[in-house]
Design a protein around this motif. Structure first.
Motif, PDB file in Angstrom:
ATOM      1  N   PRO A  18      22.075  52.337  34.806  1.00  9.01           N
ATOM      2  CA  PRO A  18      22.363  52.042  36.220  1.00  9.01           C
ATOM      3  C   PRO A  18      21.277  51.182  36.865  1.00  9.01           C
ATOM      4  O   PRO A  18      20.082  51.386  36.658  1.00  9.01           O
ATOM      5  CB  PRO A  18      22.424  53.428  36.863  1.00  9.01           C
ATOM      6  N   LEU A  19      21.725  50.221  37.635  1.00 12.88           N
ATOM      7  CA  LEU A  19      20.844  49.294  38.323  1.00 12.88           C
ATOM      8  C   LEU A  19      21.232  49.305  39.801  1.00 12.88           C
ATOM      9  O   LEU A  19      22.409  49.201  40.143  1.00 12.88           O
ATOM     10  CB  LEU A  19      21.029  47.894  37.738  1.00 12.88           C
ATOM     11  N   TRP A  20      20.263  49.464  40.673  1.00 16.95           N
ATOM     12  CA  TRP A  20      20.461  49.495  42.122  1.00 16.95           C
ATOM     13  C   TRP A  20      20.188  48.103  42.650  1.00 16.95           C
ATOM     14  O   TRP A  20      19.099  47.561  42.473  1.00 16.95           O
ATOM     15  CB  TRP A  20      19.495  50.510  42.708  1.00 16.95           C
ATOM     16  N   LEU A  21      21.177  47.485  43.311  1.00 18.57           N
ATOM     17  CA  LEU A  21      21.034  46.128  43.824  1.00 18.57           C
ATOM     18  C   LEU A  21      21.444  46.056  45.294  1.00 18.57           C
ATOM     19  O   LEU A  21      22.231  46.869  45.766  1.00 18.57           O
ATOM     20  CB  LEU A  21      21.918  45.155  43.032  1.00 18.57           C
ATOM     21  N   CYS A  22      20.923  45.054  45.978  1.00 18.21           N
ATOM     22  CA  CYS A  22      21.315  44.780  47.355  1.00 18.21           C
ATOM     23  C   CYS A  22      22.400  43.709  47.336  1.00 18.21           C
ATOM     24  O   CYS A  22      22.223  42.648  46.739  1.00 18.21           O
ATOM     25  CB  CYS A  22      20.108  44.293  48.162  1.00 18.21           C
ATOM     26  N   GLY A  23      23.523  44.017  47.979  1.00 20.03           N
ATOM     27  CA  GLY A  23      24.621  43.066  48.065  1.00 20.03           C
ATOM     28  C   GLY A  23      24.933  42.754  49.510  1.00 20.03           C
ATOM     29  O   GLY A  23      24.530  43.472  50.428  1.00 20.03           O
ATOM     30  N   VAL A  24      25.667  41.653  49.708  1.00 14.30           N
ATOM     31  CA  VAL A  24      26.110  41.280  51.042  1.00 14.30           C
ATOM     32  C   VAL A  24      27.612  41.040  51.033  1.00 14.30           C
ATOM     33  O   VAL A  24      28.185  40.625  50.024  1.00 14.30           O
ATOM     34  CB  VAL A  24      25.394  40.015  51.579  1.00 14.30           C
ATOM     35  N   THR A  25      28.218  41.340  52.159  1.00 15.47           N
ATOM     36  CA  THR A  25      29.600  40.969  52.426  1.00 15.47           C
ATOM     37  C   THR A  25      29.570  40.067  53.651  1.00 15.47           C
ATOM     38  O   THR A  25      28.999  40.432  54.679  1.00 15.47           O
ATOM     39  CB  THR A  25      30.473  42.210  52.698  1.00 15.47           C
ATOM     40  N   VAL A  82      26.370  48.945  57.233  1.00 19.19           N
ATOM     41  CA  VAL A  82      25.519  49.237  56.085  1.00 19.19           C
ATOM     42  C   VAL A  82      26.241  50.299  55.278  1.00 19.19           C
ATOM     43  O   VAL A  82      26.628  51.345  55.811  1.00 19.19           O
ATOM     44  CB  VAL A  82      24.129  49.752  56.520  1.00 19.19           C
ATOM     45  N   GLY A  83      26.455  50.034  54.008  1.00 19.77           N
ATOM     46  CA  GLY A  83      27.171  50.979  53.163  1.00 19.77           C
ATOM     47  C   GLY A  83      26.591  51.027  51.760  1.00 19.77           C
ATOM     48  O   GLY A  83      25.731  50.223  51.397  1.00 19.77           O
ATOM     49  N   VAL A  84      27.067  51.970  50.992  1.00 20.96           N
ATOM     50  CA  VAL A  84      26.677  52.112  49.594  1.00 20.96           C
ATOM     51  C   VAL A  84      27.955  52.220  48.776  1.00 20.96           C
ATOM     52  O   VAL A  84      28.839  53.017  49.102  1.00 20.96           O
ATOM     53  CB  VAL A  84      25.793  53.361  49.375  1.00 20.96           C
ATOM     54  N   THR A  85      28.050  51.416  47.745  1.00 19.50           N
ATOM     55  CA  THR A  85      29.233  51.473  46.884  1.00 19.50           C
ATOM     56  C   THR A  85      29.109  52.636  45.912  1.00 19.50           C
ATOM     57  O   THR A  85      28.015  53.164  45.697  1.00 19.50           O
ATOM     58  CB  THR A  85      29.398  50.183  46.058  1.00 19.50           C
ATOM     59  N   GLY A  86      30.215  52.990  45.321  1.00 19.08           N
ATOM     60  CA  GLY A  86      30.165  53.899  44.185  1.00 19.08           C
ATOM     61  C   GLY A  86      29.589  53.153  42.988  1.00 19.08           C
ATOM     62  O   GLY A  86      29.392  51.933  43.033  1.00 19.08           O
ATOM     63  N   MET A  87      29.333  53.873  41.909  1.00 18.84           N
ATOM     64  CA  MET A  87      28.841  53.233  40.694  1.00 18.84           C
ATOM     65  C   MET A  87      29.931  52.316  40.145  1.00 18.84           C
ATOM     66  O   MET A  87      31.092  52.707  40.044  1.00 18.84           O
ATOM     67  CB  MET A  87      28.462  54.285  39.656  1.00 18.84           C
ATOM     68  N   VAL A  88      29.552  51.098  39.812  1.00 17.39           N
ATOM     69  CA  VAL A  88      30.472  50.124  39.224  1.00 17.39           C
ATOM     70  C   VAL A  88      30.097  49.995  37.751  1.00 17.39           C
ATOM     71  O   VAL A  88      28.929  49.774  37.423  1.00 17.39           O
ATOM     72  CB  VAL A  88      30.347  48.752  39.915  1.00 17.39           C
ATOM     73  N   GLY A  93      29.894  47.338  29.974  1.00 18.96           N
ATOM     74  CA  GLY A  93      29.169  48.603  30.038  1.00 18.96           C
ATOM     75  C   GLY A  93      28.051  48.648  31.058  1.00 18.96           C
ATOM     76  O   GLY A  93      27.508  49.723  31.338  1.00 18.96           O
ATOM     77  N   ASP A  94      27.666  47.506  31.621  1.00 25.28           N
ATOM     78  CA  ASP A  94      26.623  47.498  32.649  1.00 25.28           C
ATOM     79  C   ASP A  94      27.051  48.366  33.825  1.00 25.28           C
ATOM     80  O   ASP A  94      28.188  48.277  34.281  1.00 25.28           O
ATOM     81  CB  ASP A  94      26.365  46.076  33.164  1.00 25.28           C
ATOM     82  N   GLN A  95      26.119  49.177  34.321  1.00 19.94           N
ATOM     83  CA  GLN A  95      26.374  50.030  35.482  1.00 19.94           C
ATOM     84  C   GLN A  95      25.508  49.551  36.640  1.00 19.94           C
ATOM     85  O   GLN A  95      24.308  49.326  36.473  1.00 19.94           O
ATOM     86  CB  GLN A  95      26.026  51.481  35.158  1.00 19.94           C
ATOM     87  N   THR A  96      26.146  49.423  37.795  1.00 15.43           N
ATOM     88  CA  THR A  96      25.442  48.939  38.978  1.00 15.43           C
ATOM     89  C   THR A  96      25.972  49.652  40.206  1.00 15.43           C
ATOM     90  O   THR A  96      27.152  49.935  40.303  1.00 15.43           O
ATOM     91  CB  THR A  96      25.632  47.418  39.149  1.00 15.43           C
ATOM     92  N   GLN A  97      25.060  49.923  41.125  1.00 12.36           N
ATOM     93  CA  GLN A  97      25.434  50.457  42.424  1.00 12.36           C
ATOM     94  C   GLN A  97      24.775  49.564  43.470  1.00 12.36           C
ATOM     95  O   GLN A  97      23.655  49.087  43.262  1.00 12.36           O
ATOM     96  CB  GLN A  97      24.973  51.900  42.575  1.00 12.36           C
ATOM     97  N   TYR A  98      25.485  49.326  44.568  1.00  8.05           N
ATOM     98  CA  TYR A  98      25.009  48.378  45.571  1.00  8.05           C
ATOM     99  C   TYR A  98      24.814  49.044  46.926  1.00  8.05           C
ATOM    100  O   TYR A  98      25.660  49.826  47.362  1.00  8.05           O
ATOM    101  CB  TYR A  98      26.023  47.246  45.767  1.00  8.05           C
ATOM    102  N   VAL A  99      23.713  48.704  47.600  1.00  9.16           N
ATOM    103  CA  VAL A  99      23.639  48.912  49.039  1.00  9.16           C
ATOM    104  C   VAL A  99      24.226  47.629  49.611  1.00  9.16           C
ATOM    105  O   VAL A  99      23.807  46.524  49.252  1.00  9.16           O
ATOM    106  CB  VAL A  99      22.200  49.177  49.552  1.00  9.16           C
ATOM    107  N   ASP A 100      25.285  47.757  50.396  1.00  7.99           N
ATOM    108  CA  ASP A 100      25.980  46.588  50.922  1.00  7.99           C
ATOM    109  C   ASP A 100      25.662  46.410  52.395  1.00  7.99           C
ATOM    110  O   ASP A 100      25.792  47.346  53.192  1.00  7.99           O
ATOM    111  CB  ASP A 100      27.498  46.733  50.760  1.00  7.99           C
ATOM    112  N   LEU A 101      25.274  45.204  52.751  1.00  5.56           N
ATOM    113  CA  LEU A 101      25.053  44.828  54.142  1.00  5.56           C
ATOM    114  C   LEU A 101      26.172  43.866  54.527  1.00  5.56           C
ATOM    115  O   LEU A 101      26.267  42.767  53.972  1.00  5.56           O
ATOM    116  CB  LEU A 101      23.688  44.165  54.311  1.00  5.56           C
TER     117      LEU A 101
END
Length: 153
Positions: A18-25, A82-88, A93-101
């Motif tokens: 799992p990798l925690w990343l910052c995303g934008v919408t 400001v939101g947090v996605t579920g695990m993608v 097989g890469d796992q990522t979760q995003y804090v979305d702004l």
């Protein structure tokens, strides 16, 4: 979807963990219209989304992603959510979760088109007649359609 080099470098070290990343919408509005793109990976209509580069301000990332993905020049008017996605988990097989702004952006110039291969379509929709959206995307768009107010959490 193009994976940023910094993510590829991290993946070389951590594999698919799992990798925690910052995303934008980026919810871009033009009068009563909303910019939507049709994703090449899953065919879903969404606002422009993307990953914030290391050291990049998230508002700048929203502007950059809008230009890169849809050929639209826009200006950020406010942080909407400001939101947090579920695990993608991606096909590899890469796992990522995003804090979305989620940002509301105002159109300045340009005609929407799929500019970088991440989308197959880009166009304006009337805000009252948006295509089918996931619940999470609908919440993001709904928060950004309010022209003023505090960000939702």
């Amino acid at each position: 979807m193009a994976t940023p080099d910094f993510v590829l470098d991290l993946r070389a070290k951590i594999g698919t963990d799992p990798l925690w990343l910052c995303g934008v919408t980026a919810v871009v509005v033009k009068g009563e219209q909303v910019l939507m793109v049709k994703r090449a990976d899953n065919g879903a209509w969404t606002p422009v989304t993307g990953i914030v580069d290391p050291g990049e301000h998230p508002a700048t990332a929203a502007i950059r992603e809008t230009l890169e993905e849809a050929g639209i020049v826009a200006q950020v008017s406010r942080l909407a959510r400001v939101g947090v996605t579920g695990m993608v988990t991606y096909d590899n097989g890469d796992q990522t979760q995003y804090v979305d702004l989620t940002w509301r952006l105002e159109w300045r110039s340009g005609h929407p088109h799929p500019a970088d291969g991440e989308n197959t379509e880009a166009r304006w929709f009337d805000a009252r007649s948006l295509p089918s959206l996931s619940d999470d995307m609908a919440r993001r768009v709904g928060a950004a359609l309010l022209p003023h107010g505090e960000a939702e959490f």
